[in-house]
Design an enzyme around this catalytic site. Structure first.
Site, PDB file in Angstrom:
ATOM      1  N   ARG A  16       0.842  -1.213   0.000  1.00  0.00           N
ATOM      2  CA  ARG A  16       0.000   0.000   0.000  1.00  0.00           C
ATOM      3  C   ARG A  16       0.869   1.252   0.000  1.00  0.00           C
ATOM      4  NH1 ARG A  16      -0.828   2.074   5.360  1.00  0.00           N
ATOM      5  NH2 ARG A  16       0.241   0.818   6.933  1.00  0.00           N
ATOM      6  N   ASP A  61       7.379 -10.074   7.686  1.00  0.00           N
ATOM      7  CA  ASP A  61       7.327  -9.148   8.808  1.00  0.00           C
ATOM      8  C   ASP A  61       8.761  -8.692   9.027  1.00  0.00           C
ATOM      9  OD1 ASP A  61       7.401  -7.925  11.314  1.00  0.00           O
ATOM     10  OD2 ASP A  61       5.880  -9.229  12.173  1.00  0.00           O
ATOM     11  N   VAL A  62       9.042  -7.441   8.741  1.00  0.00           N
ATOM     12  CA  VAL A  62      10.430  -6.959   8.743  1.00  0.00           C
ATOM     13  C   VAL A  62      11.085  -7.006  10.117  1.00  0.00           C
ATOM     14  CG1 VAL A  62      10.060  -5.477   6.739  1.00  0.00           C
ATOM     15  CG2 VAL A  62       9.790  -4.514   9.051  1.00  0.00           C
ATOM     16  N   ASN A  88      11.386   0.050   2.782  1.00  0.00           N
ATOM     17  CA  ASN A  88      10.344   1.069   2.764  1.00  0.00           C
ATOM     18  C   ASN A  88       9.385   0.970   3.950  1.00  0.00           C
ATOM     19  OD1 ASN A  88       8.311   3.011   1.344  1.00  0.00           O
ATOM     20  ND2 ASN A  88       7.148   1.129   1.691  1.00  0.00           N
ATOM     21  N   TYR A 153       9.748   8.739  16.727  1.00  0.00           N
ATOM     22  CA  TYR A 153       9.827   8.471  15.286  1.00  0.00           C
ATOM     23  C   TYR A 153      11.105   9.071  14.705  1.00  0.00           C
ATOM     24  CZ  TYR A 153       8.579   8.860  10.304  1.00  0.00           C
ATOM     25  OH  TYR A 153       8.586   8.797   8.928  1.00  0.00           O
ATOM     26  N   LYS A 157      14.534   7.281  12.852  1.00  0.00           N
ATOM     27  CA  LYS A 157      14.967   7.650  11.503  1.00  0.00           C
ATOM     28  C   LYS A 157      16.420   8.159  11.511  1.00  0.00           C
ATOM     29  CE  LYS A 157      11.198   6.608   9.328  1.00  0.00           C
ATOM     30  NZ  LYS A 157      11.182   5.538   8.301  1.00  0.00           N
ATOM     31  N   VAL A 186       4.292  13.390   2.033  1.00  0.00           N
ATOM     32  CA  VAL A 186       3.839  12.696   0.827  1.00  0.00           C
ATOM     33  C   VAL A 186       2.384  12.279   1.040  1.00  0.00           C
ATOM     34  CG1 VAL A 186       4.218  10.740  -0.725  1.00  0.00           C
ATOM     35  CG2 VAL A 186       6.167  11.865   0.369  1.00  0.00           C
ATOM     36  N   THR A 188       0.012  10.116   1.366  1.00  0.00           N
ATOM     37  CA  THR A 188      -0.348   8.721   1.611  1.00  0.00           C
ATOM     38  C   THR A 188      -1.201   8.676   2.865  1.00  0.00           C
ATOM     39  OG1 THR A 188       1.571   8.284   3.020  1.00  0.00           O
ATOM     40  CG2 THR A 188       1.843   7.909   0.645  1.00  0.00           C
TER      41      THR A 188
END
Length: 248
Positions: A16, A61-62, A88, A153, A157, A186, A188
């Site tokens: 998605r 599942d990363v 991603n 978050y 990153k 972005v 989304t």
């Protein structure tokens, strides 16, 4: 335009949003994409809607090392190689510094940070064998220009930036390039939270929010030979957001 003919590229979180847009774009450039998602059914649905000969679904599942190992076995059996990895998959939690919980923070670390580490580590044997590969980590401008209610978050990153640069130094002699993309806003579901596009974006230099295809084009460049002398590179795709406001 980058040429990705005969390239095998694995994209996490490709069912998605931004991940799907990357998969769609890379297919148009000739790549075969491995569409990885926690739900096999959702990954399969994306592949059914793309060129089925150029899209291969996989459950991943990363945050789980055994999932990565199983994925690499399947990629090796199906294709015999992996040209590029696009890390991603990611999660965003907007809470104040005081409200963020240990559980929230741990989830962000697991997906945004540990998931990238496990992915880079997992693809090494396939890429090292050929002395060639491209790893693209989709990070965020939050790594160096965080906004409010995103401390945890932003921390995950920023960690990925340091990890990517260190990995680029170590993997360079093995022919493996590690690069980063820093999207701004972005359009989304993850970014807009179902609330629509904030008017704030009218004040940034380009006057609008970014579109998923604009990130996908940067991914294509870093996956291709057009970026053959780039490693440890950071490409900011934010419409000038981090430069400041265009409002007078």
């Amino acid at each position: 335009m980058p040429d990705l003919e005969n390239q095998i590229i694995l994209i996490t979180g490709a069912n998605r949003g931004q991940g799907r847009a990357i998969a769609e774009h890379l297919v148009t450039l000739g790549a075969t994409v491995v569409v990885a998602a926690r739900s096999y059914e959702s990954a399969k649905k994306v592949c059914d809607e793309l060129d089925e000969e150029r899209a291969y679904p996989i459950q991943l599942d990363v945050t789980k090392e055994d999932h990565w190992q199983a994925a690499m076995v399947k990629v090796k059996e199906q294709f015999g190689k992996l040209d590029a990895l696009v890390n991603n998959a990611g999660v965003l939690k907007r809470k104040s510094f005081q409200e963020i919980t240990v559980e929230d923070y741990q989830e962000l670390i697991n997906v945004n940070q540990l998931g990238v580490f496990l992915g880079m580590q997992a693809v090494l044997p396939l890429m090292e064998k050929r002395q060639k590969g491209s790893i693209i980590n989709n990070v965020s401008i939050s790594a160096f220009a965080p906004i409010g209610h995103s401390s945890a978050y932003a921390a995950t990153k920023a960690a990925v930036v340091a990890m990517s640069k260190a990995a680029a130094i170590e993997m360079g002699p093995k022919g493996i390039r590690v690069n980063m993309i820093h999207p701004g806003g972005v359009e989304t579901e993850m970014a807009t939270q179902g609330q629509g596009v904030p008017k704030f974006y009218e004040s940034i230099p380009l006057g609008r929010i970014g579109q998923p295809i604009e990130i996908a084009r940067a991914v294509a460049f870093l996956a291709s030979e057009e970026s053959s002398y780039c490693t440890g590179t950071e490409i900011v795709v934010d419409g000038g957001m981090t430069l400041g406001s265009a409002s007078v």
